[in-house]
Design a protein around this motif. Structure first.
Motif, PDB file in Angstrom:
ATOM      1  N   MET A   1      41.221  48.796  46.494  1.00  0.00           N
ATOM      2  CA  MET A   1      42.660  48.809  46.457  1.00  0.00           C
ATOM      3  C   MET A   1      43.095  49.686  45.295  1.00  0.00           C
ATOM      4  SD  MET A   1      42.810  46.623  48.975  1.00  0.00           S
ATOM      5  CE  MET A   1      44.499  47.026  49.173  1.00  0.00           C
ATOM      6  N   GLY A   2      44.058  50.472  45.528  1.00  0.00           N
ATOM      7  CA  GLY A   2      44.540  51.363  44.478  1.00  0.00           C
ATOM      8  C   GLY A   2      45.243  50.601  43.378  1.00  0.00           C
ATOM      9  N   GLY A   3      45.264  51.198  42.211  1.00  0.00           N
ATOM     10  CA  GLY A   3      45.962  50.595  41.091  1.00  0.00           C
ATOM     11  C   GLY A   3      45.085  50.471  39.876  1.00  0.00           C
ATOM     12  N   PRO A   4      45.553  49.744  38.874  1.00  0.00           N
ATOM     13  CA  PRO A   4      44.801  49.626  37.629  1.00  0.00           C
ATOM     14  C   PRO A   4      43.472  48.888  37.823  1.00  0.00           C
ATOM     15  CG  PRO A   4      46.771  48.237  37.573  1.00  0.00           C
ATOM     16  CD  PRO A   4      46.815  49.002  38.852  1.00  0.00           C
ATOM     17  N   ASN A   5      42.551  49.151  36.918  1.00  0.00           N
ATOM     18  CA  ASN A   5      41.224  48.534  36.970  1.00  0.00           C
ATOM     19  C   ASN A   5      41.282  47.165  36.304  1.00  0.00           C
ATOM     20  OD1 ASN A   5      38.481  48.116  37.291  1.00  0.00           O
ATOM     21  ND2 ASN A   5      37.954  49.255  35.451  1.00  0.00           N
ATOM     22  N   ASN A   6      41.767  46.171  37.056  1.00  0.00           N
ATOM     23  CA  ASN A   6      41.810  44.809  36.534  1.00  0.00           C
ATOM     24  C   ASN A   6      41.504  43.838  37.668  1.00  0.00           C
ATOM     25  OD1 ASN A   6      44.267  44.176  37.957  1.00  0.00           O
ATOM     26  ND2 ASN A   6      45.392  45.244  36.358  1.00  0.00           N
ATOM     27  N   ILE A   7      41.289  42.597  37.327  1.00  0.00           N
ATOM     28  CA  ILE A   7      40.873  41.608  38.321  1.00  0.00           C
ATOM     29  C   ILE A   7      41.983  41.308  39.330  1.00  0.00           C
ATOM     30  CG2 ILE A   7      41.446  39.589  36.911  1.00  0.00           C
ATOM     31  CD1 ILE A   7      38.447  40.008  39.362  1.00  0.00           C
ATOM     32  N   GLU A   8      43.238  41.353  38.909  1.00  0.00           N
ATOM     33  CA  GLU A   8      44.336  41.079  39.840  1.00  0.00           C
ATOM     34  C   GLU A   8      44.359  42.107  40.971  1.00  0.00           C
ATOM     35  OE1 GLU A   8      44.796  41.307  36.519  1.00  0.00           O
ATOM     36  OE2 GLU A   8      45.488  39.337  35.897  1.00  0.00           O
ATOM     37  N   THR A   9      44.219  43.365  40.624  1.00  0.00           N
ATOM     38  CA  THR A   9      44.197  44.434  41.623  1.00  0.00           C
ATOM     39  C   THR A   9      42.932  44.332  42.473  1.00  0.00           C
ATOM     40  OG1 THR A   9      45.468  45.884  40.183  1.00  0.00           O
ATOM     41  CG2 THR A   9      44.248  46.929  41.955  1.00  0.00           C
ATOM     42  N   ALA A  10      41.800  44.124  41.839  1.00  0.00           N
ATOM     43  CA  ALA A  10      40.525  44.057  42.557  1.00  0.00           C
ATOM     44  C   ALA A  10      40.479  42.876  43.514  1.00  0.00           C
ATOM     45  CB  ALA A  10      39.373  43.973  41.557  1.00  0.00           C
ATOM     46  N   PHE A  11      41.066  41.764  43.132  1.00  0.00           N
ATOM     47  CA  PHE A  11      41.034  40.565  43.961  1.00  0.00           C
ATOM     48  C   PHE A  11      41.718  40.783  45.303  1.00  0.00           C
ATOM     49  CE2 PHE A  11      42.377  36.293  45.247  1.00  0.00           C
ATOM     50  CZ  PHE A  11      41.146  35.651  45.222  1.00  0.00           C
ATOM     51  N   LYS A  12      42.681  41.689  45.345  1.00  0.00           N
ATOM     52  CA  LYS A  12      43.353  42.008  46.608  1.00  0.00           C
ATOM     53  C   LYS A  12      42.351  42.484  47.650  1.00  0.00           C
ATOM     54  CE  LYS A  12      47.684  43.257  44.362  1.00  0.00           C
ATOM     55  NZ  LYS A  12      48.589  44.364  44.030  1.00  0.00           N
ATOM     56  N   LEU A  13      41.281  43.145  47.203  1.00  0.00           N
ATOM     57  CA  LEU A  13      40.246  43.600  48.131  1.00  0.00           C
ATOM     58  C   LEU A  13      39.576  42.402  48.815  1.00  0.00           C
ATOM     59  CD1 LEU A  13      38.526  45.842  49.399  1.00  0.00           C
ATOM     60  CD2 LEU A  13      37.069  45.755  47.353  1.00  0.00           C
ATOM     61  N   ALA A  14      39.254  41.372  48.060  1.00  0.00           N
ATOM     62  CA  ALA A  14      38.641  40.166  48.640  1.00  0.00           C
ATOM     63  C   ALA A  14      39.577  39.527  49.652  1.00  0.00           C
ATOM     64  CB  ALA A  14      38.278  39.174  47.541  1.00  0.00           C
ATOM     65  N   VAL A  15      40.848  39.448  49.322  1.00  0.00           N
ATOM     66  CA  VAL A  15      41.832  38.849  50.225  1.00  0.00           C
ATOM     67  C   VAL A  15      41.930  39.669  51.512  1.00  0.00           C
ATOM     68  CG1 VAL A  15      44.292  38.303  50.505  1.00  0.00           C
ATOM     69  CG2 VAL A  15      43.116  37.748  48.352  1.00  0.00           C
ATOM     70  N   HIS A  16      41.934  40.982  51.384  1.00  0.00           N
ATOM     71  CA  HIS A  16      42.007  41.845  52.570  1.00  0.00           C
ATOM     72  C   HIS A  16      40.757  41.718  53.435  1.00  0.00           C
ATOM     73  CE1 HIS A  16      45.766  44.069  52.170  1.00  0.00           C
ATOM     74  NE2 HIS A  16      45.579  43.991  50.878  1.00  0.00           N
ATOM     75  N   ILE A  17      39.594  41.630  52.810  1.00  0.00           N
ATOM     76  CA  ILE A  17      38.362  41.481  53.579  1.00  0.00           C
ATOM     77  C   ILE A  17      38.372  40.134  54.301  1.00  0.00           C
ATOM     78  CG2 ILE A  17      35.853  41.266  53.477  1.00  0.00           C
ATOM     79  CD1 ILE A  17      35.910  43.307  51.161  1.00  0.00           C
ATOM     80  N   PHE A  18      38.771  39.070  53.620  1.00  0.00           N
ATOM     81  CA  PHE A  18      38.877  37.757  54.269  1.00  0.00           C
ATOM     82  C   PHE A  18      39.825  37.852  55.474  1.00  0.00           C
ATOM     83  CE2 PHE A  18      37.484  33.627  52.136  1.00  0.00           C
ATOM     84  CZ  PHE A  18      36.347  34.187  51.602  1.00  0.00           C
TER      85      PHE A  18
END
Length: 154
Positions: A1-18
């Protein structure tokens, strides 16, 4: 997911994969832009300065994605136990789980597990000796049951 390199942004990837696993039941999930030039700060899991290729940054999204690529394999069967828990049964009959954010795991402590991995604000796919008792809002854990007859207390 685009955006800053932090856990909040990265976590969106897990939600999208789920979400994609739940709604689309795909046979493959392909990430289209693994490496990108760091000046774009977009969708890449790894940023490289194309003018200085020795400058490499591994982003939080990379570690989130690893939970899926290391746990869910071709020919595995999976089901969602609830919105936070993905249960995976591999071709050998072993069970693995991926659990995402804001979840109380205290009732799971009696389970015999191995290969417990966590990604959160401070850890990147780190190996743990046991399950944590609670997952914070932006965290993901994956693990295998050592006893195939065990079931999660849900």
């Amino acid at each position: 997911m685009g955006g800053p390199n932090n856990i909040e942004t990265a976590f969106k990837l897990a939600v999208h994969i789920f979400r994609d696993l739940y709604t689309l039941n795909p046979e493959a999930w392909v990430y289209w832009r693994v490496v990108e030039n760091k000046i774009h700060n977009g969708w890449g899991l790894i940023h490289v300065d194309f003018n200085n290729p020795k400058e490499i940054t591994i982003l939080k999204q990379y570690w989130i994605m690893m939970h899926f690529t290391k746990t869910l394999k071709e020919n595995d069967n999976y089901t969602f136990l609830n919105k936070n828990i993905l249960q995976i049964k591999n071709i050998n009959g072993k069970y693995a789980y991926i659990i995402i954010g804001n979840y109380n795991l205290s009732s799971f402590t009696h389970l015999h597990v191995n290969q417990v991995r966590i990604t959160d604000e401070t850890r990147n796919y780190d190996l743990l000796n046991s399950l944590p008792s609670y997952l914070s809002k932006f965290s993901i854990v994956s693990f295998y049951l050592t006893n195939q007859l065990q079931r999660l207390p849900i």
